[in-house]
Write an enzyme that holds these catalytic residues in place. Structure first.
Site, PDB file in Angstrom:
ATOM      1  N   TRP A 130       2.739  -0.177  -7.381  1.00  0.00           N
ATOM      2  CA  TRP A 130       2.355   1.090  -8.015  1.00  0.00           C
ATOM      3  C   TRP A 130       2.176   2.216  -7.003  1.00  0.00           C
ATOM      4  CZ3 TRP A 130      -1.970   2.325  -5.438  1.00  0.00           C
ATOM      5  CH2 TRP A 130      -2.657   1.266  -4.831  1.00  0.00           C
ATOM      6  N   ASN A 131       2.023   1.905  -5.714  1.00  0.00           N
ATOM      7  CA  ASN A 131       1.595   2.967  -4.784  1.00  0.00           C
ATOM      8  C   ASN A 131       2.691   3.982  -4.491  1.00  0.00           C
ATOM      9  OD1 ASN A 131       2.987   1.040  -3.275  1.00  0.00           O
ATOM     10  ND2 ASN A 131       1.727   1.331  -1.458  1.00  0.00           N
ATOM     11  N   LYS A 153      10.972  -5.616 -12.550  1.00  0.00           N
ATOM     12  CA  LYS A 153       9.661  -5.537 -13.210  1.00  0.00           C
ATOM     13  C   LYS A 153       8.830  -4.518 -12.444  1.00  0.00           C
ATOM     14  CE  LYS A 153       5.867  -7.409 -12.470  1.00  0.00           C
ATOM     15  NZ  LYS A 153       5.015  -6.199 -12.702  1.00  0.00           N
ATOM     16  N   ALA A 171       5.368  -2.136 -11.680  1.00  0.00           N
ATOM     17  CA  ALA A 171       3.934  -2.440 -11.617  1.00  0.00           C
ATOM     18  C   ALA A 171       3.256  -2.017 -12.924  1.00  0.00           C
ATOM     19  CB  ALA A 171       3.304  -1.702 -10.441  1.00  0.00           C
ATOM     20  N   GLU A 172       2.231  -2.768 -13.297  1.00  0.00           N
ATOM     21  CA  GLU A 172       1.569  -2.503 -14.587  1.00  0.00           C
ATOM     22  C   GLU A 172       0.854  -1.150 -14.615  1.00  0.00           C
ATOM     23  OE1 GLU A 172       1.420  -5.092 -12.660  1.00  0.00           O
ATOM     24  OE2 GLU A 172      -0.595  -5.931 -12.413  1.00  0.00           O
ATOM     25  N   GLY A 202       4.894  -5.728  -2.307  1.00  0.00           N
ATOM     26  CA  GLY A 202       3.523  -5.842  -2.800  1.00  0.00           C
ATOM     27  C   GLY A 202       2.670  -6.549  -1.760  1.00  0.00           C
ATOM     28  N   SER A 203       1.641  -7.205  -2.237  1.00  0.00           N
ATOM     29  CA  SER A 203       0.683  -7.809  -1.313  1.00  0.00           C
ATOM     30  C   SER A 203       1.253  -9.081  -0.677  1.00  0.00           C
ATOM     31  CB  SER A 203      -0.604  -8.150  -2.066  1.00  0.00           C
ATOM     32  OG  SER A 203      -0.314  -9.089  -3.082  1.00  0.00           O
ATOM     33  N   GLU A 231       8.643  -7.246   1.228  1.00  0.00           N
ATOM     34  CA  GLU A 231       8.009  -6.104   1.897  1.00  0.00           C
ATOM     35  C   GLU A 231       6.531  -6.185   1.552  1.00  0.00           C
ATOM     36  OE1 GLU A 231       9.326  -4.066   3.950  1.00  0.00           O
ATOM     37  OE2 GLU A 231      11.450  -4.460   3.652  1.00  0.00           O
ATOM     38  N   LEU A 232       5.706  -6.608   2.514  1.00  0.00           N
ATOM     39  CA  LEU A 232       4.327  -6.986   2.163  1.00  0.00           C
ATOM     40  C   LEU A 232       3.298  -6.071   2.820  1.00  0.00           C
ATOM     41  CD1 LEU A 232       4.983 -10.836   2.371  1.00  0.00           C
ATOM     42  CD2 LEU A 232       5.257  -9.313   0.418  1.00  0.00           C
ATOM     43  N   CYS A 284       1.404   0.958   2.805  1.00  0.00           N
ATOM     44  CA  CYS A 284       1.503  -0.256   3.629  1.00  0.00           C
ATOM     45  C   CYS A 284       1.589   0.082   5.104  1.00  0.00           C
ATOM     46  CB  CYS A 284       2.697  -1.081   3.187  1.00  0.00           C
ATOM     47  SG  CYS A 284       4.184  -0.094   3.051  1.00  0.00           S
ATOM     48  N   GLU A 292      -6.526  -5.601   5.202  1.00  0.00           N
ATOM     49  CA  GLU A 292      -5.891  -4.334   4.828  1.00  0.00           C
ATOM     50  C   GLU A 292      -6.871  -3.556   3.937  1.00  0.00           C
ATOM     51  OE1 GLU A 292      -2.517  -4.785   2.198  1.00  0.00           O
ATOM     52  OE2 GLU A 292      -1.462  -3.132   3.179  1.00  0.00           O
TER      53      GLU A 292
HETATM   54  P1  NAD Z   1       0.399  -6.757  -5.744  1.00  0.00           P
HETATM   55  O1  NAD Z   1       1.021  -7.810  -4.925  1.00  0.00           O
HETATM   56  O2  NAD Z   1      -0.831  -7.073  -6.476  1.00  0.00           O
HETATM   57  O3  NAD Z   1       1.430  -6.229  -6.847  1.00  0.00           O
HETATM   58  C1  NAD Z   1       2.744  -5.824  -6.521  1.00  0.00           C
HETATM   59  C2  NAD Z   1       3.646  -6.172  -7.672  1.00  0.00           C
HETATM   60  O4  NAD Z   1       3.611  -7.569  -7.838  1.00  0.00           O
HETATM   61  C3  NAD Z   1       3.243  -5.568  -9.007  1.00  0.00           C
HETATM   62  O5  NAD Z   1       4.397  -5.231  -9.738  1.00  0.00           O
HETATM   63  C4  NAD Z   1       2.522  -6.706  -9.694  1.00  0.00           C
HETATM   64  O6  NAD Z   1       2.605  -6.634 -11.090  1.00  0.00           O
HETATM   65  C5  NAD Z   1       3.328  -7.870  -9.185  1.00  0.00           C
HETATM   66  N1  NAD Z   1       2.643  -9.161  -9.250  1.00  0.00           N
HETATM   67  C6  NAD Z   1       1.343  -9.437  -9.022  1.00  0.00           C
HETATM   68  N2  NAD Z   1       1.107 -10.761  -9.218  1.00  0.00           N
HETATM   69  C7  NAD Z   1       2.294 -11.313  -9.556  1.00  0.00           C
HETATM   70  C8  NAD Z   1       2.720 -12.634  -9.907  1.00  0.00           C
HETATM   71  N3  NAD Z   1       1.867 -13.663  -9.928  1.00  0.00           N
HETATM   72  N4  NAD Z   1       4.019 -12.817 -10.200  1.00  0.00           N
HETATM   73  C9  NAD Z   1       4.899 -11.803 -10.184  1.00  0.00           C
HETATM   74  N5  NAD Z   1       4.562 -10.536  -9.881  1.00  0.00           N
HETATM   75  C10 NAD Z   1       3.274 -10.299  -9.573  1.00  0.00           C
HETATM   76  O7  NAD Z   1       0.243  -5.534  -4.770  1.00  0.00           O
HETATM   77  P2  NAD Z   1      -0.304  -4.109  -5.131  1.00  0.00           P
HETATM   78  O8  NAD Z   1      -1.761  -4.101  -5.005  1.00  0.00           O
HETATM   79  O9  NAD Z   1       0.280  -3.637  -6.409  1.00  0.00           O
HETATM   80  O10 NAD Z   1       0.395  -3.256  -3.978  1.00  0.00           O
HETATM   81  C11 NAD Z   1      -0.220  -3.060  -2.774  1.00  0.00           C
HETATM   82  C12 NAD Z   1       0.338  -3.991  -1.736  1.00  0.00           C
HETATM   83  O11 NAD Z   1       1.726  -3.749  -1.568  1.00  0.00           O
HETATM   84  C13 NAD Z   1      -0.294  -3.748  -0.390  1.00  0.00           C
HETATM   85  O12 NAD Z   1      -0.579  -4.946   0.255  1.00  0.00           O
HETATM   86  C14 NAD Z   1       0.787  -2.975   0.354  1.00  0.00           C
HETATM   87  O13 NAD Z   1       0.679  -3.057   1.733  1.00  0.00           O
HETATM   88  C15 NAD Z   1       2.023  -3.567  -0.203  1.00  0.00           C
HETATM   89  N6  NAD Z   1       3.166  -2.673  -0.039  1.00  0.00           N
HETATM   90  C16 NAD Z   1       4.094  -2.994   0.887  1.00  0.00           C
HETATM   91  C17 NAD Z   1       5.173  -2.156   1.105  1.00  0.00           C
HETATM   92  C18 NAD Z   1       6.208  -2.507   2.135  1.00  0.00           C
HETATM   93  O14 NAD Z   1       7.281  -1.935   2.103  1.00  0.00           O
HETATM   94  N7  NAD Z   1       5.941  -3.410   3.041  1.00  0.00           N
HETATM   95  C19 NAD Z   1       5.304  -0.978   0.369  1.00  0.00           C
HETATM   96  C20 NAD Z   1       4.328  -0.677  -0.578  1.00  0.00           C
HETATM   97  C21 NAD Z   1       3.259  -1.555  -0.777  1.00  0.00           C
END
Ligand code: NAD
Length: 502
Positions: free
Chosen positions: A171-172, A195, A197-198, A249-250, A271-272, A305, A406
């Site tokens: 979502w960010n 998919k 982000a919610e 995501g995370s 990309e975490l 991130c 983080e």
């Molecule tokens: P998150 O991992 O909670 O969610 C990211 C995505 O994953 C969302 O679409 C969410 O719905 C989905 N998700 C969550 N649980 C899931 C599951 N069990 N199965 C499938 N999909 C699932 O992360 P967040 O809080 O939304 O985003 C922030 C994180 O993303 C931070 O750690 C940030 O550093 C990272 N991020 C990394 C980059 C990069 O390029 N490295 C860029 C942006 C954000």
């Protein structure tokens, strides 16, 4: 006032934005096989600055994910067989549409995600850049011939699309993280199911509306929106038609998805999270460095991130650096990103506010010094949103949570250091490895630090080392693979070798 069209329910201003900008008047929200599908189950989308409900969107499930994967699988043969020029043209059209709608998209993003309008405009441009860059690169997937040791043999290498891609985005950066995956996948000849982000499905819908209007054939790109991501993720990881999983995501969720995709040895790009060190040596201009550090730290309210999580400052310039930084933080205006002068928006939700509070309280308990902020903002204009005051902590040490975890929020943590070897060791003392920053006027020191830091992206006197043309990605637990640049395209290509006996 709410508007209801079919089962699409939204606030008047969002309705107008969509109906004017995206012609979603009669279109519900999931985009599968070239059509806008509807579901009985819906979930609401909220403005994190005001608490207003912006609308409700389809709550998709595993069945919809499977339906979308089937559509992408059926579309793969014709799309991968189309010429690179044809694929490029669709991406060029999408670029033009995104630029045309830049203002409307940015306003939607500010409402849905919270970042100030100026930052949202920058993000839409960044997102569009991926469409353009990969439209151009689509035509440059060259193969090669390799000399053989045998006189009667010729080697030829060709690169071909992997197949159906499943993508999950955060979502960010709710628009650019989508185009950073969709554009190279389509350029390579892959088809994709995404998919979103919610918290930010409206931005995703707006992007897919652009792809639809750009002339993308049915099934080539599909969007599933869902409140519960787990069943969709499960389908993505277990469906044998999916050949690659790309996730932003995370680190926690990335590891789980990589594990779930492992039994089929699916290709993965991850990309975490990050925990960027920002190192300021004492030959740097402390005012210039503090300005840079404060800009990148508070970008997107710290929800990036590549946000600096540990700011290391050499003792000789510590006071001057801290003074400038603190003055800048004191002048930051926190609020609704649509209002003039606001540079700090809300956090994504209350859980994020609690996480930031916990890190700040822990640091203060263990001896950090509070120079600015240090608390949630919940009165007056901030009452209905998820706000935390921009915060500056000095005297941070390695026993504090903020030194390891983080933050993803508006907290700058300053750690003094004495010499080069010490700071490089401290900077590398993390399981993350995404971004790092170095400020110095000494070229040799800059080069040595660039080589010694175990991070995938390093800004040297530069706070924005990102571009559609440059490889973005992390080492260690910050991820696998790269996005953007030539590397970003190769993530969607398989290498095939032909050995010809003549
Ligand atoms: P998150 O991992 O909670 O969610 C990211 C995505 O994953 C969302 O679409 C969410 O719905 C989905 N998700 C969550 N649980 C899931 C599951 N069990 N199965 C499938 N999909 C699932 O992360 P967040 O809080 O939304 O985003 C922030 C994180 O993303 C931070 O750690 C940030 O550093 C990272 N991020 C990394 C980059 C990069 O390029 N490295 C860029 C942006 C954000």
């Amino acid at each position: 006032m709410y508007f209801i069209v079919g089962s699409f329910v939204c606030k008047k201003d969002v309705f107008e934005l969509f109906s004017v900008g995206y012609q979603l008047l009669n279109m519900p929200h999931m985009y599968i096989n070239g059509e806008w599908l509807n579901t009985d189950q819906q979930f609401t989308v909220t403005n994190p600055a005001t608490g207003e409900i912006l609308g409700s969107v389809c709550d998709g499930d595993q069945y919809h994910a499977k339906q979308a994967i089937d559509a992408a699988a059926a579309a793969f043969k014709p799309w991968s067989g189309a010429t690179a020029y044809a694929r490029s043209e669709v991406l060029q059209n999408a670029y033009a549409l995104m630029i045309e709608r830049k203002q409307a998209l940015a306003e939607l993003m500010t409402r849905e995600q919270g970042k100030p309008l100026k930052a949202a405009l920058n993000e839409v441009q960044y997102a569009a850049d991926f469409l353009k860059w990969f439209a151009e690169e689509a035509k440059r997937v060259y193969g090669e011939t390799i000399p053989s040791a045998r006189a009667d043999q010729r080697f030829m290498v060709r690169y071909q699309p992997i197949g159906v891609v499943a993508a999950i985005t955060p979502w960010n950066y709710p628009i650019s993280m989508i185009t950073r995956k969709v554009a190279p996948a389509l350029a390579a000849g892959c088809t994709i199911v995404l998919k979103s982000a919610e918290a930010t499905p409206l931005c995703a819908i707006a992007v897919f509306e652009i792809l639809h209007q750009a002339g993308l054939p049915a099934g080539v790109a599909n969007l599933v929106t869902a409140f519960d991501p787990a069943p969709i993720g499960e389908e993505f990881c277990t469906n044998t038609k999916v050949k690659k999983l790309t996730f932003t995501g995370s680190t926690r969720v990335g590891k789980k998805l990589a594990q779930d995709a492992a039994p089929q040895l699916k290709r993965v790009s991850m990309e975490l999270g990050g925990h960027a060190p920002f190192i300021v040596f004492d030959d740097a201009d402390p005012v210039h460095a503090a300005k840079g550090a404060s800009l990148v730290k508070f970008l997107n309210t710290g929800q990036a991130c590549i946000s600096p999580n540990r700011i290391f400052v050499q003792r000789g310039i510590l006071d001057a650096f801290v003074q400038t930084f603190s003055d800048r933080v004191a002048n930051m205006k926190v609020g609704n990103g649509l209002e003039a002068g606001v540079s700090i928006g809300p956090l994504v939700n209350e859980a994020a506010v609690r996480k930031v509070s916990r890190q700040v309280d822990d640091a203060l308990d263990k001896g950090a010094i509070l120079l600015n902020g240090g608390k949630p903002l919940s009165d007056g204009e901030h009452a209905a949103g998820h706000f935390y005051a921009p915060t500056l902590l000095s005297n941070v040490s390695d026993d504090m949570l903020i030194y390891r975890e983080e933050t993803f929020g508006p907290v700058a943590a300053i750690i003094p250091f004495d010499d080069y070897d010490q700071v490089i060791a401290m900077a590398n003392d993390t399981h993350y490895g995404l971004a790092a920053y170095v400020y110095t006027q000494n070229l040799s020191r800059a080069m040595r630090a660039f080589e010694a830091l175990n991070f995938g992206i390093i800004g040297i006197n530069d706070i924005n080392p990102t571009s559609a043309a440059a490889p973005f990605g992390g080492m260690n637990e910050s991820g696998v693979g790269r996005e953007g640049a030539r590397e970003g395209l190769s993530e969607y290509l398989e290498t095939k070798l032909g050995g010809f006996s003549i």
